[in-house]
Design an enzyme around this catalytic site. Structure first.
Site, PDB file in Angstrom:
ATOM      1  N   SER A   1       1.079  -1.263  -0.040  1.00 50.16           N
ATOM      2  CA  SER A   1       0.101   0.048  -0.018  1.00 50.16           C
ATOM      3  C   SER A   1       0.915   1.168  -0.151  1.00 50.16           C
ATOM      4  O   SER A   1       1.745   1.389  -0.729  1.00 50.16           O
ATOM      5  CB  SER A   1      -0.993   0.003   1.206  1.00 50.16           C
TER       6      SER A   1
ATOM      7  N   ASP B   1      -8.474  -5.043  -6.096  1.00 50.92           N
ATOM      8  CA  ASP B   1      -8.055  -3.890  -5.337  1.00 50.92           C
ATOM      9  C   ASP B   1      -8.082  -2.694  -5.936  1.00 50.92           C
ATOM     10  O   ASP B   1      -7.495  -2.414  -7.010  1.00 50.92           O
ATOM     11  CB  ASP B   1      -6.584  -4.212  -4.995  1.00 50.92           C
TER      12      ASP B   1
ATOM     13  N   HIS C   1      -6.323  -6.375  -1.990  1.00 53.81           N
ATOM     14  CA  HIS C   1      -4.985  -5.230  -1.383  1.00 53.81           C
ATOM     15  C   HIS C   1      -4.196  -6.127  -0.538  1.00 53.81           C
ATOM     16  O   HIS C   1      -4.538  -6.792   0.170  1.00 53.81           O
ATOM     17  CB  HIS C   1      -5.656  -4.307  -0.433  1.00 53.81           C
TER      18      HIS C   1
END
Length: 493
Positions: free
Chosen positions: A177, A436, A461
């Protein structure tokens, strides 16, 4: 606790998002992904001790001698102390570190295979790494991705000296991320220190109006069943009509267990309400079946869509309320905008602030944008939270100087500094999942062997970072194998 919405979604994949009673903070957590909530993963009996590194406060000011203590963990269990043994650095993001990830996760499997020394470094201003006495605006000036990258460089130098590492003990950066972005940018900025990077689910383009986020959410729901999308859209259209009458407002208050009825005279309360309900779906889509363990991790796209498509459960609005009840099992839900703003204005260090909502929102308002908008009647969740809603939140939280121009200049600076999708680097693998929504701001296709892309169909994700499961898709298993192979290849370059 507040149960409103209105901030963002990312989440450093070390920090799994769990549904909190503060839905605005929960919404922010989608953007984080903290380590400590992977509660059921095994932890080695000899858990790593908490250590602290003397870090510079301001890397851009050579005259400043101020320092602070930055938190980190070490795992030397697998390190062979050979001249070619690698060093793995897991980059912390928008939440606290956890020792659980020092004995678990895909990167630990790679460390076992290649005999790596492992470090996990907490990001400044998050978790227990407090560079300043509080989080006032003047102190948040030291919270930037540039300062964080410099922290990594000085940490690498310090650990190289502490462990008497050689130049042939090559450093590999890992992150998911926002830390996935940092992993790529660290290799770009410090190629002499970081030999290679595994960048997972990292957005590379700073952008204010991130409307693509909910486009992916819509497509992901439709992949399960197009009727799910229709039901969600119908629910939002029905809510649009209900908020126009007193009878409708009473009905909404009852169905969604509101602590106080919606104040339609305050448009921001209405916007916050609609954004919060959309957030229920966005969070589940982003982390769908990603192997995290904890509350709500068993709630999937199928769970929500099966509710929305089941006409026996009532009208689309009643089904929509049922979804909200599953995601927030509170006695009452507070969607008041001012309640959330008040919480995000808190500057002292405490449990909530250490989890990072104020800090991450500040970074989005000054560096990244990443605002997940819906601004058209044709949008899945309606026109109720356009870009202005989020830009206004920046000003309401941090002050009058946080204008659209400040945001635009910050976004421009970020893209100039790092290159966006035109990043010029080598030995970086970009990993994304098709479910995601953050893949829309990342590299998913590459013809350059030095910067390959791994796009995993059907995964969410940071899914490749978690420990494997028997339920993993074959393509997810292969992605982990491909990453492991790349590490071996790059070790020999």
């Amino acid at each position: 606790m507040i149960n409103s919405a209105g901030t963002l979604w990312l989440a450093s994949c070390m920090a799994v998002i769990l549904i909190n009673s503060t839905s605005g903070i929960h919404n922010f957590r989608r953007h984080r992904h903290r380590f400590e909530n992977i509660v059921s993963y095994s932890v080695a009996a000899n858990s790593p001790k908490e250590e602290w590194f003397d870090q510079k406060l301001d890397h851009s000011d050579p005259q400043s001698g101020k320092t602070w203590k930055q938190r980190y963990f070490t795992n030397a269990t697998f390190f062979t102390y050979q001249k070619n043994s690698p060093v793995f650095l897991m980059i912390g993001g928008e939440g606290p570190l956890s020792e659980k990830w020092m004995s678990s996760g895909a990167w630990i499997e790679y460390a076992k295979k290649y005999g790596a020394l492992c470090f996990q470094l907490e990001h400044r201003f998050y978790g227990e790494s407090h560079p300043t006495e509080d989080m006032s605006i003047k102190n948040l000036d030291y919270l930037t991705s540039e300062q964080a990258l410099d922290d990594l460089a000085f940490f690498i130098k310090g650990m190289t000296e502490k462990y008497s590492l050689l130049k042939t003990n090559r450093w590999f950066a890992f992150g998911g991320s926002y830390p996935g972005s940092l992993a790529a940018w660290a290799r770009l900025k410090y190629p002499h220190l970081i030999h290679a990077s595994i960048s997972t689910s990292g957005p590379l383009v700073a952008k204010a109006d991130f409307k693509e986020y909910y486009e992916v959410v819509k497509n992901s729901l439709a992949t399960y069943d197009a009727s799910c999308v229709t039901a969600v859209h119908d629910a939002n259209q029905h809510l649009d009509s209900l908020i126009k009458t007193d009878v409708g407002l009473k009905y909404i208050a009852k169905q969604f267990k509101l602590c106080k009825p919606l104040n339609v005279k305050n448009p921001k309360d209405v916007q916050n309400f609609f954004e919060g309900l959309a957030d229920n779906f966005a969070g589940v889509v982003q982390y769908n079946k990603d192997n995290r363990l904890g509350p709500k991790s068993n709630v999937t796209i199928e769970t929500l869509c099966d509710i929305m498509m089941n006409e026996k459960l009532g009208t689309p609005v009643e089904r929509y309320a049922r979804v909200n009840e599953i995601m927030h099992d509170e006695s009452c839900n507070d969607f008041q905008y001012d309640s959330e703003i008040k919480e995000l204005q808190q500057t002292e260090w405490n449990k909530n602030t250490s989890e990072g909502a104020r800090q991450w929102t500040y970074q989005t308002c000054t560096e990244f944008g990443f605002f997940q908008t819906q601004s058209s009647k044709t949008d899945l969740f309606g026109p109720h939270f356009p870009l202005d809603f989020f830009v206004g939140m920046c000003k309401d939280i941090y002050g009058e100087s946080f204008t659209p121009r400040l945001l635009e200049e910050g976004i421009s600076r970020t893209n100039i500094n790092y290159g966006g999708l035109d990043i010029m680097t080598s030995r970086v693998v970009f990993v994304h999942g098709s479910i995601d929504p953050w893949h829309a701001l990342g590299i998913t296709i590459s013809t350059n062997k030095q910067t390959p892309a791994i796009y995993i169909e059907g995964t969410a994700h940071c899914a490749n970072m978690y420990p494997p499961s028997e339920k993993d898709f074959p393509q997810l298993k292969k992605a982990r194998e491909d990453i492991s192979e790349l590490i071996g290849v790059w070790l020999n370059q």
